[in-house]
Design an enzyme around this catalytic site. Sequence first.
Site, PDB file in Angstrom:
ATOM      1  N   TRP A   9       0.810  -1.218   0.000  1.00  0.00           N
ATOM      2  CA  TRP A   9       0.000   0.000   0.000  1.00  0.00           C
ATOM      3  C   TRP A   9       0.845   1.272   0.000  1.00  0.00           C
ATOM      4  O   TRP A   9       0.334   2.345  -0.275  1.00  0.00           O
ATOM      5  CB  TRP A   9      -0.935   0.019   1.210  1.00  0.00           C
ATOM      6  N   PRO A  27      -3.296  -5.290  -6.209  1.00  0.00           N
ATOM      7  CA  PRO A  27      -2.816  -4.195  -5.378  1.00  0.00           C
ATOM      8  C   PRO A  27      -3.376  -4.313  -3.970  1.00  0.00           C
ATOM      9  O   PRO A  27      -4.344  -5.045  -3.731  1.00  0.00           O
ATOM     10  CB  PRO A  27      -3.359  -2.950  -6.090  1.00  0.00           C
ATOM     11  N   GLY A  52       5.793  -6.787   0.835  1.00  0.00           N
ATOM     12  CA  GLY A  52       4.990  -6.554   2.029  1.00  0.00           C
ATOM     13  C   GLY A  52       5.742  -6.963   3.272  1.00  0.00           C
ATOM     14  O   GLY A  52       6.978  -6.996   3.303  1.00  0.00           O
ATOM     15  N   GLU A  78      10.064  -9.094  -1.582  1.00  0.00           N
ATOM     16  CA  GLU A  78      10.719  -7.968  -0.929  1.00  0.00           C
ATOM     17  C   GLU A  78       9.964  -7.685   0.351  1.00  0.00           C
ATOM     18  O   GLU A  78       8.778  -7.336   0.325  1.00  0.00           O
ATOM     19  CB  GLU A  78      10.756  -6.708  -1.799  1.00  0.00           C
ATOM     20  N   LEU A  79      10.668  -7.810   1.480  1.00  0.00           N
ATOM     21  CA  LEU A  79      10.001  -7.794   2.768  1.00  0.00           C
ATOM     22  C   LEU A  79      10.477  -6.621   3.620  1.00  0.00           C
ATOM     23  O   LEU A  79      10.620  -5.520   3.128  1.00  0.00           O
ATOM     24  CB  LEU A  79      10.205  -9.148   3.456  1.00  0.00           C
ATOM     25  N   CYS A  85      10.487   1.040   2.649  1.00  0.00           N
ATOM     26  CA  CYS A  85      11.252  -0.101   3.155  1.00  0.00           C
ATOM     27  C   CYS A  85      12.750   0.183   3.202  1.00  0.00           C
ATOM     28  O   CYS A  85      13.477  -0.462   3.953  1.00  0.00           O
ATOM     29  CB  CYS A  85      10.974  -1.347   2.316  1.00  0.00           C
TER      30      CYS A  85
END
Length: 511
Positions: free
Chosen positions: A152, A177, A226, A248-249, A282
């Site tokens: 988001w 999304p 996320g 991708e965290l 991130c």
Amino acid sequence: MQSMTTQPAVGCDDQQPQIAIENPATGEVIGYVPDMTAQDVAELARRGRDAQPGWEALGFDGRALVLKRMQRWLIDNADPVIEIICSETGKSYEDAQIAEHIYGVAAFGFWADNAPRYLADERIKSSSVFVKGKRLVQRYRPLGLIGVVGPWNYPLTNSFGDCIPALAAGNSVILKPSEITPLTSLLLAEGLAACGLPNDVFAVATGRGATGAAIIDEVDMIMFTGSTATGRSVAVRAAERLIPASLELGGKDPMIVLADADIERAANHAAYYSMFNCGQTCISIERCYVEAPVYDEFVARVTEKVRAIRQGVPAGPGSIDVGSLTFPPQVDIVERHVADARERGATVLTGGHRGRTEGYWFEPTVLVDVDHDMACMREETFGPTLPIMKVADTEEAIRLANDSEYGLCAAVFSRDLARAEKVARRINAGAVTVNDALVNYTAMELPMGGAKPASGIGYRHGAGGIRKYCRQQTLLISRLHPRRDIHMHPYSSRRTRLIGRLLRVLYRGLR
């Protein structure tokens, strides 16, 4: 803004559950989208698979025409794209422009131009005597149907953006999304259709978690961005189906300020990149380690800059510096981290409160007297906070920077570039910048990914950022050859001894 639905509303009717989309800066409902079911997703997948061979057959040049048209479409529609991003995320106009719109414009051109190079056939040389005189080729073919489950915080860059290289490689794509920010993806889907993308090659599946889970069950590869916790669930589900997953965290990105750093530049970067997008990035600066001789000066400058930040509801260019948080539960996480730090002895120099009552807000906050017993130094905050810790020397800074389950990005500031690079090479992160922060993401030639499992698996950008959407195929073409090779049946002692002598000749240099 009028209510928006996906294109076309596959399996949807007037009775289908709808999701209300809020402007997080005001709490106003700005649209509705369908909460799509597993059956809806299965139909999108069927259509996507049917359309994919034709899209692949267009070749790099044919696909590039569509991508370049979309690049122009984004330029021509800058205002409505930025407006819709701001309305569903609450971020400032400039945050949407710099980190989303400009990225999208660059990404369409980059992948259109570089897909042919990154996915070109490669001639392979081999040391094997059995393939001498033969042509060996490694090539890349699209996997088929790619699922992208986006976050988001960046609905264009980190959600829709992952679809661009997948499309450039010749795949069909289903994008799910976030249910918090789906409107940007729907607008961009309209743009792709207007730019000539064949029907069903790209689809947006709006919905909650169950919709994302249904996508994993239908596709040939999943790209997820996320939280680490959700990423683990995605990885398990993908493993059960034996499909590849790129994740991708989380990140808890450290910044190290050495005693010889340009303090003004370091302070500007710390203030800006910790608060950029209200801290919901991130690879933003989430914790800072400063050598003792410059600690007081650095803290004073950062605090002054953060205190001067204008936070409010975005109202066009230049109206504010920082907007609201986007995800309602994130406000609670930020508040918990600040409260925990206070209880354990930290000092709040500016900010520290929720702020406005309407919408989802937390003030830009600077914390000092922090340590690694505090959640704000160990857990991903993902909000407008900057905890700053004094360290005795470089070795302590490196040790603390590496004392994390995360390893996504980091930054080192020093006037001594050779020393700074040595420090950077010792940081266990997927990307480290020297005298800069975050802008490495704009260099799409550079791979971007985590160095530790909690920060993800796989890479964005660079050759790996598009090759992950492909399967490798090898070709061996035999040109000059006898009717029967020397090693074939029937075996004979003479030929076996000959092969043995050849082996000794070929490898006689071995000890």
